[in-house]
Design an enzyme around this catalytic site. Structure first.
Site, mmCIF file in Angstrom:
data_model
loop_
_atom_site.group_PDB
_atom_site.id
_atom_site.type_symbol
_atom_site.label_atom_id
_atom_site.label_comp_id
_atom_site.label_asym_id
_atom_site.label_seq_id
_atom_site.Cartn_x
_atom_site.Cartn_y
_atom_site.Cartn_z
ATOM 1 N N CYS A 86 -0.413 3.204 0.132
ATOM 2 C CA CYS A 86 -1.252 1.889 0.101
ATOM 3 C C CYS A 86 -0.192 1.679 1.947
ATOM 4 O O CYS A 86 -0.692 2.080 2.906
ATOM 5 C CB CYS A 86 -0.106 1.265 -0.320
ATOM 6 S SG CYS A 86 -1.316 -0.633 -0.347
ATOM 7 N N HIS A 194 -3.347 2.852 -5.970
ATOM 8 C CA HIS A 194 -1.472 2.878 -5.896
ATOM 9 C C HIS A 194 -1.824 4.591 -6.745
ATOM 10 O O HIS A 194 -1.352 3.525 -8.492
ATOM 11 C CB HIS A 194 -0.888 2.043 -6.963
ATOM 12 C CG HIS A 194 -0.173 0.926 -5.220
ATOM 13 N ND1 HIS A 194 0.954 1.161 -4.504
ATOM 14 C CD2 HIS A 194 -0.996 0.271 -4.672
ATOM 15 C CE1 HIS A 194 1.435 0.386 -4.121
ATOM 16 N NE2 HIS A 194 -0.022 -0.593 -3.929
ATOM 17 N N GLU A 196 1.163 5.774 -8.533
ATOM 18 C CA GLU A 196 2.296 5.855 -9.168
ATOM 19 C C GLU A 196 1.989 4.983 -9.890
ATOM 20 O O GLU A 196 3.018 5.159 -11.277
ATOM 21 C CB GLU A 196 2.903 5.932 -8.430
ATOM 22 C CG GLU A 196 3.349 4.663 -7.053
ATOM 23 C CD GLU A 196 2.412 4.223 -6.645
ATOM 24 O OE1 GLU A 196 2.903 3.418 -5.973
ATOM 25 O OE2 GLU A 196 1.536 4.634 -6.221
#
Length: 231
Positions: A86, A194, A196
């Site tokens: 990002c 994302h 994560e």
């Protein structure tokens, strides 16, 4: 144990999640501050998401000129695996490690939703997947529309450097539905969604994102593969 650095800039907000993903993958997460003059001997670097320096000037523009990014750029060009997520993707483009730019979303709307991605290439950060595999991760950004001139886009396609593509028309209007790209050696990768936030079924849409972090552990000590081997 492999050591993966996670950078924190003023305004970063996903560094804790990125460090957690690193630990889930089985590596040591090493905190790197934006003013650090060196990388503390890490084996790879994650440039996480957030709003570094408040996104002033352009998203990622100030962070790309922070002291820590000098050694990151040098190490990335020498073959160290670097992942930009990002805002981290924006920073890698601003720093010149990746081509193109991330601009305001189509319709000028912030997008926050789960998205499907198709893995398009074998890189240091995607070796745990098969090319063509589809994964689901969250997307949350206001300046996530990937753009580049036609010559750059054609080169990325021809060289197998489009790493992730949205499985439906890009919700942010990204050209050619591109969600992530890589450097020529496949060791520097940037993506807008994302991973994560998709490492634990209790806190995300699933565990698809963990594959990026486990992938790099098998590539940290390996030499950069020739482009022919990645085609």
């Amino acid at each position: 144990m492999s050591r993966i650095g996670v950078i924190t800039f003023p305004g970063t907000l996903d560094d804790v999640d990125a460090a957690r993903a690193v630990r889930y993958a089985g590596a040591e997460a090493v905190s790197l501050w934006h003013d650090d003059a060196d990388l503390r001997g890490v084996d790879a670097v994650v440039v996480p998401g957030g709003f570094s320096y408040g996104d002033y000037l352009r998203a990622g523009a100030i962070a790309a000129r922070s002291p820590v990014m000098g050694p990151v750029v040098e190490a990335g060009r020498a073959g160290m695996p670097v992942l930009g997520i990002c805002n981290g993707f924006q920073i890698l483009c601003e720093a010149g490690l990746l081509p193109g730019a991330l601009v305001r979303n189509h319709g000028l709307r912030f997008v926050c939703r789960e998205v499907g991605l198709r893995v398009e290439a074998d890189t240091a950060w995607t070796s745990a997947f098969t090319v063509g595999q589809q994964i689901t991760v969250p997307l949350k950004s206001g300046e996530g529309r990937y753009v580049a001139d036609d010559a750059t886009l054609d080169a990325l396609e021809a060289e197998g450097r489009v790493v992730f593509r949205y499985t439906e028309p890009a919700p942010n209007g990204a050209l050619r539905d591109i969600a992530g790209i890589s450097s020529a050696d496949g060791r520097v990768v940037g993506l807008m969604p994302h991973p994560e936030h998709a490492i634990d079924a209790l806190t995300g849409p699933g565990t698809d994102g963990l594959g990026l972090f486990t992938s790099v552990l098998s590539r940290i000590t390996a030499p950069p593969p020739p482009m022919a081997a990645r085609a």
